[in-house]
Enzyme design. Structure first.
Site, short mmCIF file in Angstrom:
data_model
loop_
_atom_site.label_atom_id
_atom_site.label_comp_id
_atom_site.label_asym_id
_atom_site.label_seq_id
_atom_site.Cartn_x
_atom_site.Cartn_y
_atom_site.Cartn_z
N LYS A 1 31.03 51.18 -102.92
CA LYS A 1 29.61 50.87 -103.13
C LYS A 1 28.85 52.16 -103.47
CE LYS A 1 25.69 48.78 -100.75
NZ LYS A 1 25.24 48.08 -99.54
N GLU B 1 37.48 59.35 -98.67
CA GLU B 1 38.82 58.80 -98.78
C GLU B 1 39.06 58.23 -100.19
OE1 GLU B 1 36.65 58.21 -96.35
OE2 GLU B 1 37.64 57.78 -94.43
N LYS C 1 31.70 61.38 -89.91
CA LYS C 1 31.84 61.87 -91.30
C LYS C 1 31.21 63.25 -91.44
CE LYS C 1 31.32 57.29 -93.44
NZ LYS C 1 30.51 56.50 -94.36
N HIS D 1 55.02 37.64 -78.06
CA HIS D 1 56.09 38.49 -77.53
C HIS D 1 55.65 39.94 -77.40
CE1 HIS D 1 59.08 35.25 -77.93
NE2 HIS D 1 58.33 34.89 -78.97
N GLY E 1 28.56 46.32 -97.58
CA GLY E 1 29.97 46.53 -97.91
C GLY E 1 30.89 45.49 -97.27
N ARG E 2 30.69 45.23 -95.97
CA ARG E 2 31.61 44.31 -95.28
C ARG E 2 31.32 42.85 -95.60
NH1 ARG E 2 28.40 47.26 -92.11
NH2 ARG E 2 26.82 46.24 -90.83
N GLU F 1 31.40 46.40 -86.85
CA GLU F 1 30.46 47.27 -87.57
C GLU F 1 29.08 46.60 -87.63
OE1 GLU F 1 31.87 50.22 -90.69
OE2 GLU F 1 30.71 48.87 -91.95
O1 F6P Z 1 32.82 52.78 -92.68
C1 F6P Z 1 31.57 53.04 -93.18
C2 F6P Z 1 31.34 52.44 -94.53
O2 F6P Z 1 30.10 52.84 -94.96
C3 F6P Z 1 31.47 50.92 -94.54
O3 F6P Z 1 30.34 50.27 -94.14
C4 F6P Z 1 31.85 50.68 -95.95
O4 F6P Z 1 32.36 49.40 -96.11
C5 F6P Z 1 32.84 51.78 -96.18
O5 F6P Z 1 32.30 52.89 -95.47
C6 F6P Z 1 33.12 52.14 -97.61
O6 F6P Z 1 31.96 52.53 -98.28
P1 F6P Z 1 31.91 52.60 -99.85
O7 F6P Z 1 32.13 51.23 -100.38
O8 F6P Z 1 30.58 53.15 -100.18
O9 F6P Z 1 33.03 53.52 -100.29
#
Ligand code: F6P
Length: 511
Positions: free
Chosen positions: A196, A202, A475, A366, A249-250, A335
């Site tokens: 987003k 990452e 972060k 199990h 995002g979620r 979250e």
């Molecule tokens: O984990 C934090 C967060 O901001 C989430 O809410 C989001 O889904 C994720 O990082 C990834 O964010 P982006 O889509 O901006 O890479």
């Protein structure tokens, strides 16, 4: 500021106290109508709350709370694109991605934008299908990963083996991207970078590795609300699909973030997923509280947390195809609801979300079921079952359903014994969600049910389900520590300094 007002949940406490002496099997024994009356159907989904540790009087108190909180209007506000994310001044219009249930002009505009994005996505999928690409690597994390990963995995058989294989890379650990790429041929692979913000460490690192490995920029796609940043990364705007501030995002798998889903199951399958969610939207918005499965689910969560004080909630899908559901729900629920400040900034005195966790049955029986049956902490559970097998191994399916029903029964009823080691106290509450079959429609409905339940819980707790400031601190600290790990700076914290010295020292020794 601490919230000192009487809790809206005070009315539940006498019921909880009363029911301490009435375990679940007793409640079932004295109320013949309970199995039917404590169950709700919404399209392909049947939900039984008959094995929860409440009775009709406690439910009346819960529904009174729902009336007072005016959950019906709260849902209307969500669907109408009101600013429900007050800390960030935004709407949360995930419903506009799949439904058309509001007359508000900006919601209709949002739905139109979502439709236009889907049309572009469909064209990209046709291009990819025609290109001979056999594999697609989806790079993203959190909401830009968990939803697409869950749905693509759950429904991949619907692709009938004719669709490209979709692989997901999320963790910044280089082993994740190495393992994924090592099984693939760059000449037959495409990549989608989903973020987003297009600022997530990452995704940018993994995206760079994948792009460099691919050596073909024409096969790199992006989904982002920040088209400029995605373009600056080197992705041509014609291959960037939009996202918007008004989708969290979620909550975004219904948008172009679902590109990997559409690739895995086809555009028709993706539209069917949205249609199933839209049916649940209509149910949640229009059904009176007493027949509304999202309301039942949310009130049950409140009951278990605030009246029975459960600190943990299990989610146990008895279907291998839903094995990623617990991971997905951990982000959606925790979250969204892992907050301790109310909307007005007052610090909450009661509890919000418990820890959500789980796994797919019967494997979990199990591993951790011992603790669920005989441990000292009662863990309420959502069991999820699927009636139609969709495979030819009838005996396996019968055994699976027998185990599912057996566990919900054993959790509630227990079994006495003179030997404490062999006694089952029972009285473990659970909800059973039964899908007729696992289809794009039913999965869409199931996920939308959880989304609505989460929102309703947030309304009842008076918190914002749509921000996530709690993830920012880690972060920030990590970005400050990058130069320290590279030996270019000192860490401020003495424990971190010692740990860095250990890491850097041992690393040198091993070289
Ligand atoms: O984990 C934090 C967060 O901001 C989430 O809410 C989001 O889904 C994720 O990082 C990834 O964010 P982006 O889509 O901006 O890479």
């Amino acid at each position: 500021m601490t919230d000192k007002s009487p809790s809206a949940f005070d009315a539940l406490h006498p019921h909880a106290e009363r029911l301490r002496h009435s375990p679940i099997p007793d409640l079932i024994a004295i109320d013949a109508g309970r199995p039917q009356d404590f169950a709700v159907r919404a399209g392909p989904l049947y939900a039984s709350f008959a094995r929860q540790h409440y009775d009709r009087a406690a439910l009346d108190a819960l529904f009174d709370i729902a009336e007072t909180a005016d959950l019906a209007s709260a849902l209307r506000r969500l669907f109408d694109g009101d600013i429900v994310n007050v800390t960030e001044g935004r709407a949360a219009l995930h419903t506009a991605l799949r439904s058309d249930l509001s007359g508000a002009a900006h919601v209709r505009e949002a739905t139109a934008q979502a439709r236009a994005a889907r049309a572009r996505m469909a064209t990209m999928i046709e291009e990819l299908d025609a290109s001979g690409v056999t594999d697609v690597v989806s790079v993203g994390i959190g909401g830009s990963d968990l939803g697409p990963r869950l749905v693509a995995d759950a429904l991949r058989d619907a692709g009938g083996g004719r669709r490209p294989r979709v692989h997901f890379v999320s963790n910044v650990d280089g082993n994740a991207v190495r393992r994924t790429l090592s099984q693939l041929d760059p000449a037959r692979t495409a990549a989608i970078l989903i973020s987003k913000t297009f600022g997530t460490q990452e995704t940018l690192l993994n995206g760079t590795v994948v792009r460099d490995w691919l050596r073909n920029d024409a096969r790199v796609y992006a989904v982002s609300a920040n088209v400029q940043r995605a373009a600056a990364f080197g992705i041509d705007e014609s291959r960037i699909l939009p996202m918007w501030d008004w989708v969290g995002g979620r909550y975004s798998l219904w948008s172009a973030v679902g590109f990997p889903i559409a690739l895995a199951i086809g555009m028709d399958g993706f539209e069917r997923l949205l249609a199933g969610a839209a049916d649940m939207d209509a149910h949640a918005l229009a059904t009176p509280l007493r027949d509304n499965v999202a309301v039942w689910h949310a009130l049950t969560a409140i009951w278990n947390r605030n009246a029975m004080h459960a600190g943990s909630q299990a989610v146990l899908p008895y279907d291998e195809r839903l094995r990623l559901l617990p991971n997905y729900l951990q982000q959606l629920v925790m979250e969204s609801l892992g907050k301790s400040a109310r909307l007005d900034g007052a610090v909450l005195t009661g509890h919000t979300v418990p820890v959500w966790w789980g796994g797919a049955g019967t494997d979990t029986q199990h591993s951790f079921f011992q603790a669920l049956h005989q441990g000292t902490q009662i863990v309420p559970a959502d069991f999820i079952g699927v009636i139609r097998a969709d495979h030819a191994h009838a005996e396996n399916h019968t055994a699976l359903l027998a185990n599912l029903l057996a566990q919900t029964e054993a959790f509630a009823n227990g079994q006495p014994s003179d030997d404490p080691h062999r006694a089952y106290a029972g009285n473990r509450p659970s909800t059973l969600l039964l899908l007729d079959a696992l289809t794009p429609e039913s999965l869409g409905a199931l996920i939308a049910l959880y989304e609505h339940s989460v929102y309703l819980q947030s309304v009842l707790w008076g918190i914002n389900a749509f921000d996530q400031f709690g993830v920012e601190l880690g972060k920030q600290v990590a970005s400050k520590l990058l130069p320290a790990l590279q030996g270019d700076a000192e860490a401020d914290d003495p424990v971190t300094r010692a740990l860095l010295a250990e890491i850097i020292g041992r690393d040198r020794l091993m070289k």
